[in-house]
Design a protein around this motif. Structure first.
Motif, mmCIF file in Angstrom:
data_model
loop_
_atom_site.group_PDB
_atom_site.id
_atom_site.type_symbol
_atom_site.label_atom_id
_atom_site.label_comp_id
_atom_site.label_asym_id
_atom_site.label_seq_id
_atom_site.Cartn_x
_atom_site.Cartn_y
_atom_site.Cartn_z
ATOM 1 N N ARG A 39 0.846 -1.207 0.000
ATOM 2 C CA ARG A 39 0.000 0.000 0.000
ATOM 3 C C ARG A 39 0.876 1.249 0.000
ATOM 4 N NH1 ARG A 39 -2.697 -2.952 4.319
ATOM 5 N NH2 ARG A 39 -4.395 -4.201 3.422
ATOM 6 N N PHE A 40 1.947 1.199 0.759
ATOM 7 C CA PHE A 40 2.865 2.335 0.807
ATOM 8 C C PHE A 40 3.522 2.571 -0.557
ATOM 9 C CE2 PHE A 40 7.422 3.390 1.077
ATOM 10 C CZ PHE A 40 7.330 4.696 1.509
ATOM 11 N N LEU A 41 4.036 1.494 -1.185
ATOM 12 C CA LEU A 41 4.722 1.625 -2.472
ATOM 13 C C LEU A 41 3.793 2.171 -3.543
ATOM 14 C CD1 LEU A 41 6.803 -1.698 -2.482
ATOM 15 C CD2 LEU A 41 7.683 0.633 -2.234
ATOM 16 N N GLY A 46 7.240 7.827 -9.368
ATOM 17 C CA GLY A 46 8.539 7.561 -9.971
ATOM 18 C C GLY A 46 8.666 6.240 -10.694
ATOM 19 N N GLN A 47 7.597 5.397 -10.683
ATOM 20 C CA GLN A 47 7.692 4.096 -11.339
ATOM 21 C C GLN A 47 6.784 4.033 -12.563
ATOM 22 O OE1 GLN A 47 10.080 2.093 -10.056
ATOM 23 N NE2 GLN A 47 10.335 3.876 -8.720
ATOM 24 N N GLU A 48 7.058 3.070 -13.427
ATOM 25 C CA GLU A 48 6.199 2.855 -14.583
ATOM 26 C C GLU A 48 4.880 2.247 -14.125
ATOM 27 O OE1 GLU A 48 8.198 0.493 -17.450
ATOM 28 O OE2 GLU A 48 9.801 1.952 -17.808
ATOM 29 N N GLN A 49 3.829 2.465 -14.920
ATOM 30 C CA GLN A 49 2.502 1.973 -14.548
ATOM 31 C C GLN A 49 2.501 0.454 -14.376
ATOM 32 O OE1 GLN A 49 -0.160 3.820 -13.698
ATOM 33 N NE2 GLN A 49 -1.056 1.869 -13.084
ATOM 34 N N LYS A 50 3.324 -0.243 -15.166
ATOM 35 C CA LYS A 50 3.401 -1.704 -15.058
ATOM 36 C C LYS A 50 3.797 -2.132 -13.650
ATOM 37 C CE LYS A 50 5.873 -5.696 -16.935
ATOM 38 N NZ LYS A 50 6.946 -6.164 -17.858
ATOM 39 N N GLN A 51 4.708 -1.356 -13.018
ATOM 40 C CA GLN A 51 5.145 -1.687 -11.664
ATOM 41 C C GLN A 51 3.993 -1.551 -10.673
ATOM 42 O OE1 GLN A 51 8.694 -2.518 -10.200
ATOM 43 N NE2 GLN A 51 6.894 -3.396 -9.242
ATOM 44 N N TYR A 52 3.215 -0.463 -10.805
ATOM 45 C CA TYR A 52 2.075 -0.269 -9.904
ATOM 46 C C TYR A 52 1.028 -1.365 -10.115
ATOM 47 C CZ TYR A 52 4.086 4.349 -9.071
ATOM 48 O OH TYR A 52 4.938 5.372 -8.735
ATOM 49 N N ASP A 53 0.828 -1.766 -11.358
ATOM 50 C CA ASP A 53 -0.138 -2.839 -11.643
ATOM 51 C C ASP A 53 0.295 -4.141 -10.976
ATOM 52 O OD1 ASP A 53 -1.562 -1.035 -13.160
ATOM 53 O OD2 ASP A 53 -0.767 -1.735 -15.088
ATOM 54 N N GLU A 54 1.605 -4.430 -11.017
ATOM 55 C CA GLU A 54 2.108 -5.654 -10.387
ATOM 56 C C GLU A 54 1.924 -5.607 -8.878
ATOM 57 O OE1 GLU A 54 6.127 -6.050 -11.641
ATOM 58 O OE2 GLU A 54 5.609 -6.607 -13.718
#
Length: 302
Positions: A39-41, A46-54
């Protein structure tokens, strides 16, 4: 760390720390803390959307699989756990080794046989913490017998120091032989001599306010370049604080970045900014040439 709403960016080194922490939590079935970490991350920039999706997919799976832990743990518990980054990396590497006896050899192949990338660097970092004597022999043969990219060479030297290698070795660095004392290889940016940082400070004085973009890229280039030339004649000249050498290197850095960003070829203007007189011009051109060659070579391994 604060949240995405407060415009906080996770930089690569910081992200690596949290990724390792998250892995350790999952491996030790600390699911409540892992959910809090995710939840914090997801609130950080600063990250690509793919990272948030993962991250989101993993969080949803954890919440569905372990609902009893969904409300346990807090962001502060997950983020501020008093375990050092080094200790987390050590635990992670040794856990992997316990699960797979061939893990060390896999990391060696990844580091030695694949193109220079973030994965290569991560493999070397993991090799720092594995207690396998054959790794020391493999790293020594690799760095002394094969021609590899100078940045990768430096990372190997750091790995050797972390593993406790002692003594001096002689290796090919670019076009010259360099004698390297493993025990003094810098492990962090702050480990480099102050004279190295003062050169960057000179550039900051000229660019930080009026050309912040130029200074940002100057920081990045200087960090990479210093590692690439560590132990060479160029590096030793950076340590000389007389004869105008700090200004020479600052001017060379400024001009290289300015040319790369803006196509600015006004070398004379840059020399004037840093007080590079005609008497210093030849040495400036040598430093400038070294930096341009480094930029032109990029990440291509010889």
């Amino acid at each position: 760390m604060t949240t995405k709403e407060n415009n906080i960016v996770l930089f690569p080194k910081t992200l690596d720390y949290y990724q390792i922490q998250l892995t350790v939590m999952l491996e030790n079935e600390r699911y409540g803390e892992a959910m809090a970490m995710l939840r914090f991350l997801m609130q950080c920039q600063g990250q690509e959307q793919k990272q948030y999706d993962e991250w989101n997919a993993l969080l949803q799976w954890l919440e569905a699989a372990f609902p009893q832990y969904a409300d346990s743990g807090a962001v502060t518990d997950a983020v501020e756990e008093e375990v050092s980054e080094v200790e987390l990396a050590r635990r992670h590497a040794r856990f992997k080794q316990e699960q797979d006896a061939g893990y060390g050899n896999k990391l060696l192949r990844m580091a030695m046989d694949e193109p220079l990338s973030e994965q290569t660097i991560l493999a070397l970092e993991q090799l720092s913490y594995l207690e396998l004597p054959e790794i020391d022999d493999a790293l020594l043969r690799w760095i002394t017998e094969r021609e590899i990219h100078p940045l990768l060479q430096f990372r190997v030297l750091q790995t050797m120091r972390r593993r406790g290698t002692e003594g001096t070795i002689e290796i090919r660095r670019g076009d010259e032989q360099a004698e390297i004392d493993i025990e003094t290889v810098p492990l962090q940016p702050g480990d480099f001599p102050e004279s190295i940082m003062r050169i960057l400070e000179r550039v900051a004085d000229q660019t930080e306010v009026h050309e912040p973009t130029l200074f940002y890229f100057a920081q990045e280039l200087w960090s990479q370049f210093v590692m690439a030339v560590y132990g060479t004649k160029d590096y030793r000249s950076m340590l000389v604080e007389e004869d105008g050498m700090p200004d020479i290197w600052a001017a060379a850095l400024h001009q290289t970045v300015s040319e790369s960003l803006n196509g600015n070829n006004n070398e004379e203007e840059t020399r004037a900014i840093y007080g590079i007189t005609d008497a210093l011009r030849f040495r400036f051109e040598q430093a400038y040439r070294s930096m341009r060659l480094f930029v032109a070579a990029g990440m291509n391994t010889p």
